[in-house]
Design an enzyme around this catalytic site. Structure first.
Site, PDB file in Angstrom:
ATOM      1  N   SER A  42      80.536  13.264  20.072  1.00  0.00           N
ATOM      2  CA  SER A  42      80.159  14.571  20.610  1.00  0.00           C
ATOM      3  C   SER A  42      78.841  14.481  21.355  1.00  0.00           C
ATOM      4  O   SER A  42      77.798  14.133  20.788  1.00  0.00           O
ATOM      5  CB  SER A  42      80.031  15.591  19.478  1.00  0.00           C
ATOM      6  N   HIS A  71      83.604  14.149  23.602  1.00  0.00           N
ATOM      7  CA  HIS A  71      83.754  15.538  23.161  1.00  0.00           C
ATOM      8  C   HIS A  71      82.595  16.355  23.738  1.00  0.00           C
ATOM      9  O   HIS A  71      81.433  15.968  23.624  1.00  0.00           O
ATOM     10  CB  HIS A  71      83.752  15.565  21.635  1.00  0.00           C
ATOM     11  N   ASP A 130      80.919  20.144  23.895  1.00  0.00           N
ATOM     12  CA  ASP A 130      80.865  21.438  23.201  1.00  0.00           C
ATOM     13  C   ASP A 130      80.219  22.514  24.063  1.00  0.00           C
ATOM     14  O   ASP A 130      79.069  22.370  24.482  1.00  0.00           O
ATOM     15  CB  ASP A 130      80.035  21.291  21.918  1.00  0.00           C
ATOM     16  N   MET A 179      79.045  26.446  24.038  1.00  0.00           N
ATOM     17  CA  MET A 179      78.739  27.557  23.115  1.00  0.00           C
ATOM     18  C   MET A 179      78.109  28.708  23.894  1.00  0.00           C
ATOM     19  O   MET A 179      77.241  28.475  24.744  1.00  0.00           O
ATOM     20  CB  MET A 179      77.749  27.087  22.049  1.00  0.00           C
ATOM     21  N   HIS A 194      85.566  21.529  24.175  1.00  0.00           N
ATOM     22  CA  HIS A 194      85.713  22.448  23.040  1.00  0.00           C
ATOM     23  C   HIS A 194      84.978  23.742  23.383  1.00  0.00           C
ATOM     24  O   HIS A 194      83.751  23.778  23.408  1.00  0.00           O
ATOM     25  CB  HIS A 194      85.116  21.759  21.794  1.00  0.00           C
ATOM     26  N   MET A 245      83.667  27.115  22.555  1.00  0.00           N
ATOM     27  CA  MET A 245      83.291  28.078  21.514  1.00  0.00           C
ATOM     28  C   MET A 245      82.753  29.319  22.218  1.00  0.00           C
ATOM     29  O   MET A 245      81.563  29.640  22.160  1.00  0.00           O
ATOM     30  CB  MET A 245      82.235  27.443  20.589  1.00  0.00           C
ATOM     31  N   MET A 285      87.980  22.670  12.478  1.00  0.00           N
ATOM     32  CA  MET A 285      86.530  22.668  12.276  1.00  0.00           C
ATOM     33  C   MET A 285      86.237  22.357  10.810  1.00  0.00           C
ATOM     34  O   MET A 285      86.673  23.086   9.912  1.00  0.00           O
ATOM     35  CB  MET A 285      85.925  24.022  12.647  1.00  0.00           C
ATOM     36  N   ASP A 322      86.475  18.027  13.463  1.00  0.00           N
ATOM     37  CA  ASP A 322      85.207  18.228  14.159  1.00  0.00           C
ATOM     38  C   ASP A 322      84.155  18.804  13.217  1.00  0.00           C
ATOM     39  O   ASP A 322      84.248  19.964  12.818  1.00  0.00           O
ATOM     40  CB  ASP A 322      85.438  19.169  15.360  1.00  0.00           C
ATOM     41  N   GLY A 366      79.216  13.513  16.034  1.00  0.00           N
ATOM     42  CA  GLY A 366      78.020  13.750  16.826  1.00  0.00           C
ATOM     43  C   GLY A 366      76.828  13.023  16.247  1.00  0.00           C
ATOM     44  O   GLY A 366      76.491  11.905  16.634  1.00  0.00           O
TER      45      GLY A 366
HETATM   46  C1  DX5 Z   1      79.943  22.009  16.179  1.00  0.00           C
HETATM   47  C2  DX5 Z   1      80.556  21.188  17.282  1.00  0.00           C
HETATM   48  C3  DX5 Z   1      80.731  19.766  16.948  1.00  0.00           C
HETATM   49  C4  DX5 Z   1      79.449  19.017  16.700  1.00  0.00           C
HETATM   50  C5  DX5 Z   1      79.744  17.935  15.708  1.00  0.00           C
HETATM   51  O1  DX5 Z   1      80.030  23.350  16.501  1.00  0.00           O
HETATM   52  O2  DX5 Z   1      81.840  21.705  17.622  1.00  0.00           O
HETATM   53  O3  DX5 Z   1      81.508  19.093  17.946  1.00  0.00           O
HETATM   54  O4  DX5 Z   1      78.904  18.452  17.860  1.00  0.00           O
HETATM   55  O5  DX5 Z   1      78.544  17.330  15.371  1.00  0.00           O
HETATM   56  P1  DX5 Z   1      78.346  16.568  13.987  1.00  0.00           P
HETATM   57  O6  DX5 Z   1      79.282  15.379  14.017  1.00  0.00           O
HETATM   58  O7  DX5 Z   1      76.898  16.198  14.032  1.00  0.00           O
HETATM   59  O8  DX5 Z   1      78.700  17.511  12.879  1.00  0.00           O
HETATM   60 ZN    ZN Z   2      83.155  20.450  18.933  1.00  0.00          ZN
END
Ligand code: DX5
Ligand code: ZN
Length: 221
Positions: free
Chosen positions: A7, A32, A34, A36, A65, A67, A136, A174, A196
């Site tokens: 990530s 990946h 993200d 947000m 992804h 969000m 998740m 994830d 991540g």
């Molecule tokens: C959280 C994200 C994840 C995040 C995972 O909302 O969707 O993709 O980057 O990070 P780690 O592996 O550090 O939990």
């Molecule tokens: Zn994610």
């Protein structure tokens, strides 16, 4: 062998090209990405211009992804910016069946992301429209959180549903994934592991990615 999707949320955004090139040279399968919005999740990350910039350097598929609330008007822009797969949240899409069809029509893999509190049984009537289900294993919004243990059982229930419906969706996990929980996740049916902080906080990120890639499923006693 699992697919590994590091990530970029945990990358150094001031050195994104360097980190993307590290991933190009690693055993990672997907990157990946993200997104947000500060509404669906209590955090704001990055969006289209950063995805375009990553696309110029990444030599692996980009797994986006979203969000964000109301993702529908932005799907085409994310596809044009370089997404290879786009996951929308079950919780944000009242017309999920249609939204997944829109993503496929854009030439991307269509993913459903599912919050920890959302039961996978709710996917019964839409699972054949999905190429990917992103479970998740933390509450979305932040990297570096603790893995929610109930995800093992949820993964197994999703795998059952996929087999029962003769569907073909990959199961992606994830949040909080590391070398301790990955073997059991694979044994439960996971196909794709997002990681991540576990990757980017390591002294040797490429080595950690290779270790994740090499994991074999281990059934717990
Ligand atoms: C959280 C994200 C994840 C995040 C995972 O909302 O969707 O993709 O980057 O990070 P780690 O592996 O550090 O939990
Ligand atoms: Zn994610």
């Amino acid at each position: 062998m699992p697919f590994i999707a590091p990530s970029l949320l945990a990358a150094d955004f001031a050195n994104l090209q360097r980190d993307v090139e590290m991933l190009n040279a690693s055993a990672a399968d997907w990157l990946h990405f993200d997104v947000m919005d500060g509404v669906f999740v209590p955090n704001i990350s990055v969006g289209l211009p950063v995805l375009e910039a990553v696309r110029r350097h990444a030599r692996k598929p980009l797994d986006v992804h979203l969000m964000i609330v109301h993702p529908e008007p932005y799907l085409e822009a994310f596809a044009k910016a370089g997404a290879n797969s786009i996951s929308v949240h079950y919780e944000t899409c009242p017309h999920l069946h249609r939204t997944l069809q829109q993503i496929r029509a854009l030439g991307c893999l269509a993913g459903i992301a599912v919050n920890p509190h959302t039961p996978v049984s709710l996917l019964e009537d839409v699972i054949t429209e999905a190429d990917l289900v992103c479970l998740m294993s933390v509450n979305p919004g932040f990297g570096g959180q603790k893995f929610i243990e109930r995800t093992y059982d949820k993964t197994a229930r999703l795998k059952d549903l996929i087999l029962r419906r003769n569907a073909a969706a990959y199961i992606e996990i994830d949040g909080g994934v590391n070398l301790d929980n990955a073997p059991r996740l694979l044994a439960a049916g996971a196909d794709v592991l997002v990681a991540g902080n576990f990757v980017f906080s390591a002294a040797d990120p490429k080595g950690v990615i290779a270790q994740l890639k090499d994991i074999r499923p281990i059934e717990m006693a």
